[in-house]
Scaffold this active site. Structure first.
Site, PDB file in Angstrom:
ATOM      1  N   LYS A  26       0.839  -1.201   0.000  1.00  0.00           N
ATOM      2  CA  LYS A  26       0.000   0.000   0.000  1.00  0.00           C
ATOM      3  C   LYS A  26       0.874   1.251   0.000  1.00  0.00           C
ATOM      4  CE  LYS A  26      -3.768   2.203   2.546  1.00  0.00           C
ATOM      5  NZ  LYS A  26      -4.633   2.136   3.752  1.00  0.00           N
ATOM      6  N   ALA A  27       0.496   2.211  -0.829  1.00  0.00           N
ATOM      7  CA  ALA A  27       1.266   3.451  -0.931  1.00  0.00           C
ATOM      8  C   ALA A  27       1.152   4.273   0.351  1.00  0.00           C
ATOM      9  CB  ALA A  27       0.778   4.272  -2.122  1.00  0.00           C
ATOM     10  N   ASN A  78       1.241   2.287  -6.108  1.00  0.00           N
ATOM     11  CA  ASN A  78       0.690   3.538  -6.646  1.00  0.00           C
ATOM     12  C   ASN A  78       1.110   4.720  -5.780  1.00  0.00           C
ATOM     13  OD1 ASN A  78      -0.686   3.105  -9.071  1.00  0.00           O
ATOM     14  ND2 ASN A  78      -2.457   2.244  -8.028  1.00  0.00           N
ATOM     15  N   SER A 135       0.749  -1.211 -14.367  1.00  0.00           N
ATOM     16  CA  SER A 135      -0.670  -1.265 -14.726  1.00  0.00           C
ATOM     17  C   SER A 135      -0.995  -2.584 -15.409  1.00  0.00           C
ATOM     18  CB  SER A 135      -1.024  -0.109 -15.660  1.00  0.00           C
ATOM     19  OG  SER A 135      -2.395  -0.166 -16.022  1.00  0.00           O
ATOM     20  N   GLY A 156      -3.510  -4.789 -13.589  1.00  0.00           N
ATOM     21  CA  GLY A 156      -4.282  -5.591 -12.652  1.00  0.00           C
ATOM     22  C   GLY A 156      -3.693  -6.983 -12.465  1.00  0.00           C
ATOM     23  N   LYS A 192       2.431   7.190 -14.435  1.00  0.00           N
ATOM     24  CA  LYS A 192       1.394   6.251 -13.999  1.00  0.00           C
ATOM     25  C   LYS A 192       0.178   7.002 -13.453  1.00  0.00           C
ATOM     26  CE  LYS A 192      -0.559   2.339 -12.873  1.00  0.00           C
ATOM     27  NZ  LYS A 192      -1.206   2.377 -11.604  1.00  0.00           N
ATOM     28  N   HIS A 196      -1.681   8.215 -16.380  1.00  0.00           N
ATOM     29  CA  HIS A 196      -2.331   7.016 -16.927  1.00  0.00           C
ATOM     30  C   HIS A 196      -3.624   6.732 -16.170  1.00  0.00           C
ATOM     31  CE1 HIS A 196      -3.212   2.722 -16.323  1.00  0.00           C
ATOM     32  NE2 HIS A 196      -2.774   2.501 -17.549  1.00  0.00           N
ATOM     33  N   ASN A 197      -3.560   6.773 -14.847  1.00  0.00           N
ATOM     34  CA  ASN A 197      -4.749   6.470 -14.047  1.00  0.00           C
ATOM     35  C   ASN A 197      -5.824   7.537 -14.231  1.00  0.00           C
ATOM     36  OD1 ASN A 197      -3.194   4.352 -13.152  1.00  0.00           O
ATOM     37  ND2 ASN A 197      -3.687   4.636 -11.003  1.00  0.00           N
ATOM     38  N   GLU A 206      -7.457   6.792 -17.345  1.00  0.00           N
ATOM     39  CA  GLU A 206      -8.305   5.622 -17.082  1.00  0.00           C
ATOM     40  C   GLU A 206      -9.646   6.059 -16.491  1.00  0.00           C
ATOM     41  OE1 GLU A 206      -8.112   2.300 -13.653  1.00  0.00           O
ATOM     42  OE2 GLU A 206      -6.351   2.329 -14.967  1.00  0.00           O
ATOM     43  N   TYR A 207      -9.617   7.000 -15.544  1.00  0.00           N
ATOM     44  CA  TYR A 207     -10.864   7.543 -14.971  1.00  0.00           C
ATOM     45  C   TYR A 207     -11.721   8.127 -16.093  1.00  0.00           C
ATOM     46  CZ  TYR A 207      -9.694   7.474  -9.916  1.00  0.00           C
ATOM     47  OH  TYR A 207      -9.425   7.102  -8.624  1.00  0.00           O
ATOM     48  N   LYS A 211      -9.209   5.281  -5.421  1.00  0.00           N
ATOM     49  CA  LYS A 211      -8.046   5.198  -4.536  1.00  0.00           C
ATOM     50  C   LYS A 211      -7.210   6.470  -4.510  1.00  0.00           C
ATOM     51  CE  LYS A 211      -7.467   0.181  -4.437  1.00  0.00           C
ATOM     52  NZ  LYS A 211      -6.532  -0.950  -4.629  1.00  0.00           N
ATOM     53  N   ARG A 213     -17.472  10.344  -9.734  1.00  0.00           N
ATOM     54  CA  ARG A 213     -17.347   9.271  -8.738  1.00  0.00           C
ATOM     55  C   ARG A 213     -17.723   9.798  -7.356  1.00  0.00           C
ATOM     56  NH1 ARG A 213     -12.403   5.050  -9.923  1.00  0.00           N
ATOM     57  NH2 ARG A 213     -12.458   5.120 -12.191  1.00  0.00           N
ATOM     58  N   ARG A 271     -10.799  41.738 -12.291  1.00  0.00           N
ATOM     59  CA  ARG A 271      -9.708  41.572 -11.332  1.00  0.00           C
ATOM     60  C   ARG A 271      -8.987  42.899 -11.077  1.00  0.00           C
ATOM     61  NH1 ARG A 271      -5.466  38.625 -12.661  1.00  0.00           N
ATOM     62  NH2 ARG A 271      -5.080  37.764 -10.584  1.00  0.00           N
TER      63      ARG A 271
END
Length: 484
Positions: free
Chosen positions: A77-78, A104, A130, A132, A185, A188-189, A192-193, A262, A289, A447
């Protein structure tokens, strides 16, 4: 003298165990350790029985069992568990030994750990993994970053266990110094989402507007997987939608619509904000999510507000074709955002990233693997300094051909009260990116009006800043910072 082993593995969860088996199957000997003794024993006497594997119940024994320079992979686990494991390892390691963190981990942690290890004469690799369970066993996508010299010592093992594409090339290449591997990575994730959310939005439109069954939608995804949308995620979506339980009922329809995560998608969004780079499609996927997790609130709200009646006058075939194009063109916009983030991070952290090689690394073994990535590889091979993926001739033509379908799909979804946040964000990004003039001239005036933040002018050189005394009561003092 006892036999010395090629590599050590700390952590025998799903990924650690299967990566160990992959290494053994490729001809390497592996020494393993886990904090739970029974896990070690079960592996050695079970899947590892009769194979070149050694179970160690102490970290010290693991280190002693390895050839030098020692190569030790951590698959746990990270976060703090990685630091705690490194603290346990350090007293037994010698100069030149190599530790590979394949979890991760946040790239900032990897940067810190690499420096700490190098200061002690040790070498550290932060490796994105990656694919799984299946990928770990049969060939994952691997993204190693960290000490360049260390890569040469572990290259043989990891190119051997990595996924291979049709040409035989391994989906594994050295990414860059420090936290580059884990950063790639992370992106990449995030992608993936985005991919998963876009698929879910397509599914939702077909079931709610067209009233198609899960099995009917499964057949559509099967057909799509034979064309431009060919990918692992589209393939498994087709399989999921037709899968039935022992009672003959479709399982996906029984699954609660509250998604887990995660954190890696969130990290990508945070990094994009830090880099000042739009990652809107992927961030909307993260937020969706989050929204899905508020199930009870959504159920209560559904009873308060009137339902939008479904109204669609077109043909089923036309909408399905439009959704297919919308999914593909949204995917292009998502990857364009992801690779733009990589380019900005490379400037910040002084990484020399090979974007074509990254696309090739993702081409097989990983969750987002698809034939689409081959086109990205070609785009960056043709133009390594490509500013935005959407500007490549192939992707520009694909957008020109399909963006009208995306507009129709989003309009249909909005009129029928069906959320398509990632598709909508992708289109807004595209429309914003190609806009010569955006309304932020007014924003800059606002502004400057309330905070004297200054502005640039269209009739002056970039970098020259101006302030207007809008009320007639202000002074000439302006704010000390300006961020474009």
């Amino acid at each position: 003298m006892d036999k010395l082993f090629d590599i050590g593995m700390i952590g025998l969860g799903v990924m650690g165990e299967n990566l160990s088996m992959n290494m053994i199957n490729k001809g390497f000997s592996v020494s393993v350790y886990d904090i739970i003794d029974s896990v070690i024993d079960n592996f050695v006497t079970g899947r590892g029985k009769g194979l070149p594997v050694k179970g160690c119940h102490k970290v010290e024994d693991l280190v002693k069992s390895l050839k030098t320079p020692r190569k030790i992979m951590i698959m746990i686990k990270a976060g703090s568990p990685v630091d705690q494991t490194l603290d346990k390892l350090l007293p037994f390691l010698e100069k030149g030994d190599i530790v590979i963190d394949g979890g991760n981990s946040n790239f900032n942690d990897t940067i810190r750990r690499a420096k700490m290890m190098e200061d002690k004469g040790l070498r550290f690799i932060g490796m994105g993994v990656s694919g799984g369970e299946e990928g770990a066993l049969n060939g994952p996508s691997l993204m190693p970053g960290g000490t360049k010299e260390a890569w040469e010592h572990i290259k043989e093992i990891y190119t051997a266990i990595a996924a291979k594409i049709d040409t035989g090339e391994a989906c594994c290449s050295y990414i860059g110094e420090g936290g580059a591997g884990h950063y790639v990575k992370m992106v990449h994730n995030g992608i993936e989402y985005g991919d998963m959310e876009l698929i879910c939005e397509s599914y939702d439109l077909m079931r709610k507007i067209l009233g198609l069954s899960s099995e009917e939608i499964s057949k559509i995804f099967t057909k799509w997987n034979e064309g431009k949308l060919n990918s692992y995620l589209v393939e498994i979506t087709s399989n999921i939608l037709k899968y039935k339980d022992e009672n003959g009922e479709v399982v996906v329809e029984k699954i609660l619509d509250a998604a887990g995560q995660k954190g890696t998608g969130k990290w990508a969004s945070i990094s994009a904000l830090d880099e000042g780079t739009p990652l809107t499609l992927i961030t909307e996927a993260v937020y969706q999510r989050c929204l899905s997790a508020h199930k009870e609130d959504r159920v209560a709200a559904s009873k308060v507000f009137n339902k939008t009646p479904i109204s669609y006058n077109g043909t089923k075939e036309d909408l399905i074709n439009d959704i297919e194009k919308a999914l593909y063109v949204s995917k292009i916009m998502s990857y364009a955002q992801g690779f733009s983030l990589l380019k900005e991070a490379a400037k910040t952290y002084e990484w020399n990233l090979d974007y074509g090689a990254i696309a090739l690394t993702w081409r097989g073994g990983c969750i987002i693997r698809s034939s689409f990535l081959g086109k990205i590889n070609e785009a960056y091979k043709k133009n390594p300094s490509l500013e935005n993926l959407m500007l490549d001739d192939y992707f520009k033509n694909e957008i020109d051909e399909s963006v009208a379908a995306l507009r129709r799909v989003i309009a249909t979804a909005v009129l029928n009260g069906i959320p398509v946040p990632s598709m909508s964000a992708g289109l807004a990004y595209f429309d914003g990116y190609k806009s010569e003039m955006l309304p932020q001239n007014l924003l800059q005036a606002q502004r400057d009006y309330f905070g004297a933040h200054t502005y640039e002018r269209v009739d002056k050189e970039r970098g020259e800043h101006f302030h207007t005394n809008w009320t007639g009561h202000g002074g000439k003092t302006t704010a000390g910072t300006y961020n474009a």
